[in-house]
Design an enzyme around this catalytic site. Structure first.
Site, mmCIF file in Angstrom:
data_model
loop_
_atom_site.group_PDB
_atom_site.id
_atom_site.type_symbol
_atom_site.label_atom_id
_atom_site.label_comp_id
_atom_site.label_asym_id
_atom_site.label_seq_id
_atom_site.Cartn_x
_atom_site.Cartn_y
_atom_site.Cartn_z
ATOM 1 N N TYR A 1 11.026 8.846 0.966
ATOM 2 C CA TYR A 1 10.925 7.864 -0.122
ATOM 3 C C TYR A 1 11.477 8.359 -1.457
ATOM 4 O O TYR A 1 11.485 7.606 -2.429
ATOM 5 C CB TYR A 1 9.460 7.428 -0.291
ATOM 6 N N PRO B 1 0.788 -1.232 0.000
ATOM 7 C CA PRO B 1 0.000 0.000 0.000
ATOM 8 C C PRO B 1 0.823 1.287 0.000
ATOM 9 O O PRO B 1 1.870 1.370 0.641
ATOM 10 C CB PRO B 1 -0.817 -0.097 1.296
ATOM 11 N N ASN B 2 0.297 2.235 -0.742
ATOM 12 C CA ASN B 2 0.828 3.608 -0.832
ATOM 13 C C ASN B 2 2.113 3.734 -1.649
ATOM 14 O O ASN B 2 2.573 4.845 -1.898
ATOM 15 C CB ASN B 2 1.032 4.224 0.565
ATOM 16 N N ASN C 1 7.918 -5.853 -1.095
ATOM 17 C CA ASN C 1 7.905 -4.703 -0.200
ATOM 18 C C ASN C 1 6.464 -4.598 0.289
ATOM 19 O O ASN C 1 5.619 -4.005 -0.378
ATOM 20 C CB ASN C 1 8.329 -3.421 -0.912
ATOM 21 N N GLU D 1 12.757 -9.625 1.236
ATOM 22 C CA GLU D 1 12.012 -8.441 1.668
ATOM 23 C C GLU D 1 12.819 -7.194 1.320
ATOM 24 O O GLU D 1 14.039 -7.178 1.512
ATOM 25 C CB GLU D 1 11.844 -8.540 3.192
ATOM 26 N N ARG E 1 13.750 4.124 11.939
ATOM 27 C CA ARG E 1 12.528 4.934 12.035
ATOM 28 C C ARG E 1 11.749 4.586 13.320
ATOM 29 O O ARG E 1 12.338 4.112 14.279
ATOM 30 C CB ARG E 1 11.700 4.737 10.752
ATOM 31 N N ALA F 1 3.300 -0.907 4.652
ATOM 32 C CA ALA F 1 2.806 -0.896 6.037
ATOM 33 C C ALA F 1 2.389 -2.292 6.528
ATOM 34 O O ALA F 1 2.459 -2.569 7.728
ATOM 35 C CB ALA F 1 1.640 0.072 6.168
ATOM 36 N N HIS G 1 12.783 -2.759 1.516
ATOM 37 C CA HIS G 1 12.194 -1.486 1.942
ATOM 38 C C HIS G 1 13.046 -0.351 1.402
ATOM 39 O O HIS G 1 14.291 -0.414 1.493
ATOM 40 C CB HIS G 1 12.144 -1.380 3.473
ATOM 41 N N ARG H 1 4.534 11.037 -2.092
ATOM 42 C CA ARG H 1 4.479 10.592 -0.706
ATOM 43 C C ARG H 1 5.790 10.854 0.040
ATOM 44 O O ARG H 1 6.821 10.286 -0.323
ATOM 45 C CB ARG H 1 4.211 9.087 -0.803
HETATM 46 C C1 DQA Z 1 8.335 0.898 3.470
HETATM 47 C C2 DQA Z 1 8.513 1.114 4.975
HETATM 48 C C3 DQA Z 1 7.200 0.884 5.706
HETATM 49 O O1 DQA Z 1 7.391 1.060 7.102
HETATM 50 C C4 DQA Z 1 6.156 1.852 5.226
HETATM 51 O O2 DQA Z 1 4.919 1.599 5.859
HETATM 52 C C5 DQA Z 1 6.015 1.855 3.749
HETATM 53 C C6 DQA Z 1 7.219 1.746 2.916
HETATM 54 C C7 DQA Z 1 9.615 1.237 2.688
HETATM 55 O O3 DQA Z 1 9.711 0.849 1.526
HETATM 56 O O4 DQA Z 1 10.506 1.920 3.221
HETATM 57 O O5 DQA Z 1 4.923 2.053 3.222
HETATM 58 O O6 DQA Z 1 8.056 -0.466 3.239
#
Ligand code: DQA
Length: 142
Positions: free
Chosen positions: A22, A9-10, A73, A97, A106, A76, A99, A17
């Site tokens: 990011y 998501p997002n 990825n 995984e 963080r 959240a 990120h 964003r």
């Molecule tokens: C994320 C890190 C997560 O904590 C966050 O909720 C994201 C992006 C990253 O790519 O840094 O949406 O996965």
């Protein structure tokens, strides 16, 4: 080698964003980067993004027998989803995984990763490069 790349998501809002965290490049740029990395590594990628946990679970389940590995990825859902963890464990495909940000640097709630418990490796804080590193890892180790 066929790799399924899943984004949660997002991530579709990259660029807009929280650019300080990011970056300023958008989701299309991320897809292009992943495709180029896959070409360099001679692997095939199917790149998908969803804001919905169940859709991500469905895609992980459907990967069984069709893909040789998963780069994920979960965004959240990383920190909340036992369903994504269980799906990754169920199909038991080699998974990595990734990120964009360094989740460990963080907020404390980002330090726990359920999905990561079913992954062979995690790349974090490398921005787009983390995806190339994930593909390289899957193509070299598996
Ligand atoms: C994320 C890190 C997560 O904590 C966050 O909720 C994201 C992006 C990253 O790519 O840094 O949406 O996965």
């Amino acid at each position: 080698m066929k790799i399924l790349v899943l984004n949660g998501p997002n991530l579709n809002l990259l660029g807009l964003r929280e650019p300080a965290i990011y970056g300023t490049q958008n989701y299309a740029a991320l897809e292009a980067f992943i495709r180029q990395s896959a070409d360099e590594l001679n692997c095939e990628v199917d790149i998908r993004q969803s804001n919905h946990e169940g859709v991500l679970v469905d895609w992980i389940q459907e990967a069984y027998g069709k893909f040789d590995g998963i780069v994920i990825n979960p965004a959240a859902y990383t920190h909340t989803s036992v369903a994504i963890l269980d799906a990754l464990k169920a199909v038991a495909l080699p998974a990595v995984e990734v990120h964009l940000s360094d989740v460990d640097a963080r907020e404390p709630f980002r330090h726990l990763s359920y999905a990561g418990m079913a992954c062979q490796k995690t790349f974090k804080g490398l921005g787009f490069e983390g995806y190339r590193a994930s593909l390289r890892y899957l193509t070299s180790v598996n």
